[in-house]
Design a protein around this motif. Structure first.
Motif: not given
Length: 225
Positions: A79-82, A98-100, A103-105
């Protein structure tokens, strides 16, 4: 590994689907929250990658509904919610990671692998053993009695898909998606040709591939466990 990608952005959804398919994942995707909930409840997925800002049904509501329905599929929120409080809310609502964005693939790939090991997959290592066969999911190698069998990428993907989904009938359409991704396809005749070539290579070493055909449905391997 079967992944459900629920992501609002069509471009990001396409990019992630292609990237994960190229790594050997089977990916179903949608940009709609309501459809994503239906797919998550009815499908058999190892990990769900979930955006929070979705049309028709937001990601947190979707996640809470899954947990109320006792669906224990691993969920990674992307999510863009970080903000810290948003991350905490997501984890407390039932997410496993949870990842913001951005991000790194490569990090996403690593986290999916970690989640699969903690989830419902029966693989306890990166090697799948079956009788005299050993399939190394990291090195992408296939051995019979410690002798390596040189497979083409398509032959390997067919064997990987079936060995990691034992006791499940895999349709030609699912195999096509596993091999080529959602945005390309190969015919049933081509799958049969790849499978036949793999069988011949295994037979030269004195073994038989345990892959069976369920006429009219697809292919499967009977689990030894």
């Amino acid at each position: 590994m079967n992944v459900l990608l629920i992501e609002d952005s069509a471009s990001l959804r396409r990019s992630l689907s292609v990237g994960l398919n190229n790594l050997g994942f089977t990916v179903d995707d949608t940009g709609d929250g309501s459809q994503g909930l239906s797919m998550a409840l009815m499908g058999d997925y190892d990990v769900i990658v979930l955006d929070l800002m979705l049309p028709n049904l937001d990601g947190l509501t979707l996640l809470k509904t899954l947990r109320r329905e006792n669906k224990d599929t691993r969920v990674l929120i992307l999510s863009a919610k970080s903000q810290p409080e948003e991350r905490v809310q997501g984890l407390l609502s039932g997410a496993d990671d949870y990842m913001s964005k951005p991000f790194s693939f490569d990090e996403l790939h690593a986290r999916l692998l970690c989640l699969s090991r903690r989830g419902t997959l029966k693989l306890t290592s990166d090697v799948v053993y079956y009788d005299n066969f050993a399939l190394d999911l990291q090195l992408k190698t296939f051995n019979a009695n410690n002798r390596q069998i040189e497979l083409t990428p398509n032959e390997y993907k067919i064997i990987e898909c079936l060995f990691t989904h034992q006791n499940k009938v895999i349709t030609p359409e699912k195999l096509s998606t596993y091999i080529s991704g959602n945005y390309d396809s190969i015919s049933k005749n081509a799958i049969e040709a790849h499978l036949s070539a793999a069988r011949k290579k295994v037979k030269k070493l004195g073994f038989e591939l345990p892959i069976k055909t369920k006429r009219g449905f697809g292919y499967w391997i009977e689990s030894r466990t």
